[in-house]
Design a protein around this motif. Structure first.
Motif, PDB file in Angstrom:
ATOM      1  N   MET A 140       1.084  -1.721   0.604  1.00 54.46           N
ATOM      2  CA  MET A 140      -0.011  -0.079   0.075  1.00 54.46           C
ATOM      3  C   MET A 140       0.879   1.405  -0.058  1.00 54.46           C
ATOM      4  O   MET A 140       1.599   1.977   0.749  1.00 54.46           O
ATOM      5  N   LYS A 141       0.535   2.634  -0.939  1.00 57.82           N
ATOM      6  CA  LYS A 141       0.915   3.477  -0.482  1.00 57.82           C
ATOM      7  C   LYS A 141      -0.106   5.036  -1.407  1.00 57.82           C
ATOM      8  O   LYS A 141      -0.924   4.204  -0.648  1.00 57.82           O
ATOM      9  N   ARG A 142       0.417   5.896  -0.096  1.00 57.39           N
ATOM     10  CA  ARG A 142      -0.404   7.250  -0.423  1.00 57.39           C
ATOM     11  C   ARG A 142      -0.861   7.605  -1.986  1.00 57.39           C
ATOM     12  O   ARG A 142       0.485   7.145  -2.555  1.00 57.39           O
ATOM     13  N   ALA A 143      -1.467   7.674  -2.157  1.00 55.04           N
ATOM     14  CA  ALA A 143      -2.866   7.827  -3.179  1.00 55.04           C
ATOM     15  C   ALA A 143      -1.125   9.676  -3.694  1.00 55.04           C
ATOM     16  O   ALA A 143      -1.326  10.442  -2.941  1.00 55.04           O
ATOM     17  N   THR A 144      -1.214   9.838  -4.977  1.00 51.16           N
ATOM     18  CA  THR A 144      -0.183  11.056  -5.694  1.00 51.16           C
ATOM     19  C   THR A 144      -2.089  11.882  -6.470  1.00 51.16           C
ATOM     20  O   THR A 144      -2.404  10.751  -7.007  1.00 51.16           O
ATOM     21  N   LEU A 145      -1.663  12.665  -5.913  1.00 53.50           N
ATOM     22  CA  LEU A 145      -2.505  14.334  -5.871  1.00 53.50           C
ATOM     23  C   LEU A 145      -1.493  14.486  -7.191  1.00 53.50           C
ATOM     24  O   LEU A 145      -0.962  15.574  -7.814  1.00 53.50           O
ATOM     25  N   CYS A 146      -2.408  14.970  -8.061  1.00 53.08           N
ATOM     26  CA  CYS A 146      -1.892  15.971  -9.791  1.00 53.08           C
ATOM     27  C   CYS A 146      -2.423  17.255  -9.033  1.00 53.08           C
ATOM     28  O   CYS A 146      -3.185  17.044  -8.304  1.00 53.08           O
ATOM     29  N   PRO A 147      -1.395  17.910 -10.214  1.00 48.85           N
ATOM     30  CA  PRO A 147      -1.678  19.193  -9.383  1.00 48.85           C
ATOM     31  C   PRO A 147      -2.840  19.517  -9.684  1.00 48.85           C
ATOM     32  O   PRO A 147      -3.914  19.250 -10.970  1.00 48.85           O
ATOM     33  N   GLU A 148      -3.467  20.540  -9.276  1.00 49.54           N
ATOM     34  CA  GLU A 148      -4.911  21.857  -9.439  1.00 49.54           C
ATOM     35  C   GLU A 148      -4.901  21.808 -10.595  1.00 49.54           C
ATOM     36  O   GLU A 148      -5.699  22.106 -11.022  1.00 49.54           O
ATOM     37  N   ARG A 149      -3.769  21.971 -11.128  1.00 43.49           N
ATOM     38  CA  ARG A 149      -4.128  23.609 -12.286  1.00 43.49           C
ATOM     39  C   ARG A 149      -4.396  22.243 -13.815  1.00 43.49           C
ATOM     40  O   ARG A 149      -4.932  22.797 -14.515  1.00 43.49           O
ATOM     41  N   LEU A 150      -4.270  21.497 -13.544  1.00 45.39           N
ATOM     42  CA  LEU A 150      -4.255  20.258 -14.953  1.00 45.39           C
ATOM     43  C   LEU A 150      -6.637  20.229 -14.898  1.00 45.39           C
ATOM     44  O   LEU A 150      -5.907  18.966 -16.189  1.00 45.39           O
ATOM     45  N   LEU A 151      -6.196  20.205 -13.442  1.00 46.11           N
ATOM     46  CA  LEU A 151      -8.147  20.376 -13.674  1.00 46.11           C
ATOM     47  C   LEU A 151      -8.907  21.158 -14.771  1.00 46.11           C
ATOM     48  O   LEU A 151      -8.642  22.278 -14.322  1.00 46.11           O
ATOM     49  N   PRO A 152     -10.061  20.252 -15.051  1.00 52.38           N
ATOM     50  CA  PRO A 152     -10.563  22.457 -16.526  1.00 52.38           C
ATOM     51  C   PRO A 152     -12.083  23.120 -14.583  1.00 52.38           C
ATOM     52  O   PRO A 152     -11.795  22.113 -13.749  1.00 52.38           O
ATOM     53  N   GLN A 153     -11.893  23.921 -14.906  1.00 54.36           N
ATOM     54  CA  GLN A 153     -12.574  24.893 -14.581  1.00 54.36           C
ATOM     55  C   GLN A 153     -14.376  24.408 -14.760  1.00 54.36           C
ATOM     56  O   GLN A 153     -14.575  26.474 -14.212  1.00 54.36           O
ATOM     57  N   HIS A 154     -14.499  24.025 -15.958  1.00 49.89           N
ATOM     58  CA  HIS A 154     -16.005  23.832 -15.698  1.00 49.89           C
ATOM     59  C   HIS A 154     -16.711  23.976 -14.355  1.00 49.89           C
ATOM     60  O   HIS A 154     -16.400  23.998 -13.409  1.00 49.89           O
ATOM     61  N   GLY A 155     -18.158  24.668 -14.205  1.00 51.01           N
ATOM     62  CA  GLY A 155     -18.693  24.737 -12.807  1.00 51.01           C
ATOM     63  C   GLY A 155     -19.554  23.264 -12.764  1.00 51.01           C
ATOM     64  O   GLY A 155     -19.191  22.549 -12.465  1.00 51.01           O
ATOM     65  N   VAL A 156     -20.899  23.418 -12.648  1.00 46.07           N
ATOM     66  CA  VAL A 156     -21.698  22.570 -12.759  1.00 46.07           C
ATOM     67  C   VAL A 156     -22.594  21.433 -13.570  1.00 46.07           C
ATOM     68  O   VAL A 156     -23.119  22.405 -13.901  1.00 46.07           O
ATOM     69  N   PRO A 157     -21.833  20.576 -14.113  1.00 47.53           N
ATOM     70  CA  PRO A 157     -22.425  19.807 -14.983  1.00 47.53           C
ATOM     71  C   PRO A 157     -23.911  19.714 -15.164  1.00 47.53           C
ATOM     72  O   PRO A 157     -24.192  19.225 -13.909  1.00 47.53           O
ATOM     73  N   PRO A 158     -24.855  19.699 -16.053  1.00 44.06           N
ATOM     74  CA  PRO A 158     -26.228  18.761 -16.059  1.00 44.06           C
ATOM     75  C   PRO A 158     -25.281  17.310 -15.985  1.00 44.06           C
ATOM     76  O   PRO A 158     -24.936  16.929 -16.082  1.00 44.06           O
TER      77      PRO A 158
END
Length: 324
Positions: free
Chosen positions: A1-19
């Motif tokens: 077991m390893k600790r999860a790695t988080l990708c940088p926040e900037r790599l996520l799209p910035q869209h709001g709340v999709p239907p």
């Protein structure tokens, strides 16, 4: 077991709340399953399949699937008897897993990046263990793997109901006693640690889902029988034999991410770390102030951990900047 790695926040799209993503009916072996599509935003993306928990539906994955659409071509399926799928013949973990196998074979989309929440986690563990050829990676969010102290779950109070011959009628009557608005609040309070994280649009969508359930004559029976099947799988896991979910978990070979909520009120909070210890190639992300459905409460954090898994294991067809 390893600790999860988080990708940088900037790599996520910035869209709001999709239907909710659009869906379609798929007829297979004489039964209709409802499948929602979250199309990839890049060419060559790899397929993903999202599996909801007990009482949930494919809509539970709207935000996470959207955040991952720059890497994955997603489908979320309503299990038999839930959401907009027709009722099934059997409501057990093996039966649900077999249905997903048939769907993956029918759709010819495997191997997939497989996601499961709660009951969906138990189902996807079984699928990944028995059909490794169909699974690229596995992501488990508050997986309902076996635990014996039902005092650690709000659903423990339902156990006496399972022994009663009229359990399904009682459940159906309970549905008619509660207004849909009251039922939504009860469900959110059980599943979510911080209700302020659930926006008004998601509350409206949850209310519409509840109204669909109230109109489905089969829903109460599907819920009770599924809960009974899940409890049965828990008990079998502590007996000799090949049907133990914990034994199956030990045989999973897919790279796996396990996400747990430190304020989960439905699954013992110790289950997620135990799952990460048991599954050979696993990573663990524990979210202290989160409840049972991290993909709803903290979809961006979960998406960052999934992308970390894909990057670490070399999975995902493209290395695109998701913000683009």
């Amino acid at each position: 077991m390893k600790r999860a790695t988080l990708c940088p926040e900037r790599l996520l799209p910035q869209h709001g709340v999709p239907p909710p993503w659009p869906g379609r009916e798929v007829r297979l072996d004489g039964m209709v399953s409802y499948v929602r599509e979250t199309p990839a935003t890049v060419p060559g993306a790899e397929p993903a399949l999202y599996v909801h928990g007990l009482g949930g539906s494919s809509q539970n994955w709207t935000d996470l699937a959207g955040l991952l659409s720059g890497r994955l071509d997603g489908q979320a399926i309503d299990l038999p008897g839930f959401g907009r799928s027709e009722p099934g013949l059997r409501y057990t973990v093996p039966a649900f897993a077999a249905r997903l196998v048939r769907y993956l074979e029918h759709s010819d989309r495997g191997p997939v990046h497989l996601f499961g929440n709660s009951l969906g986690g138990a189902i996807t563990v079984q699928l990944a263990a028995l059909r490794p050829d169909l699974v690229r990676t596995l992501t488990l969010i508050s997986p309902a793997l076996p635990f014996l102290n039902f005092g650690r779950s709000l659903q423990g109070r339902m156990l006496p109901l399972l022994a009663l011959p009229g359990a399904e009628r009682m459940a159906a009557r309970r549905l008619t006693e509660l207004a849909p608005e009251a039922m939504v609040e009860k469900l959110l309070e059980a599943c979510v640690a911080d209700l302020s994280r659930i926006c008004e649009q998601r509350r409206r969508e949850a209310l519409e889902e509840i109204r669909v359930r109230y109109e489905a004559e089969h829903y109460a029976a599907a819920y009770v029988r599924t809960f009974r099947g899940l409890v049965s799988s828990f008990l079998r896991s502590y007996l000799p034999g090949s049907g133990s979910l914990w034994r199956l978990a030990r045989s999973v070979r897919a790279p796996t991410l396990v996400v747990g909520g430190g304020r989960d009120r439905l699954v013992d909070v110790r289950v997620a770390p135990q799952a990460a210890r048991v599954i050979p190639d696993s990573r663990l992300l524990m979210l202290g102030g989160v409840g049972h459905v991290a993909q709803l409460e903290e979809p961006r954090l979960v998406a960052r951990a999934v992308l970390g898994l894909l990057t670490e294991t070399g999975e995902g067809a493209q290395r695109h900047d998701l913000a683009g």
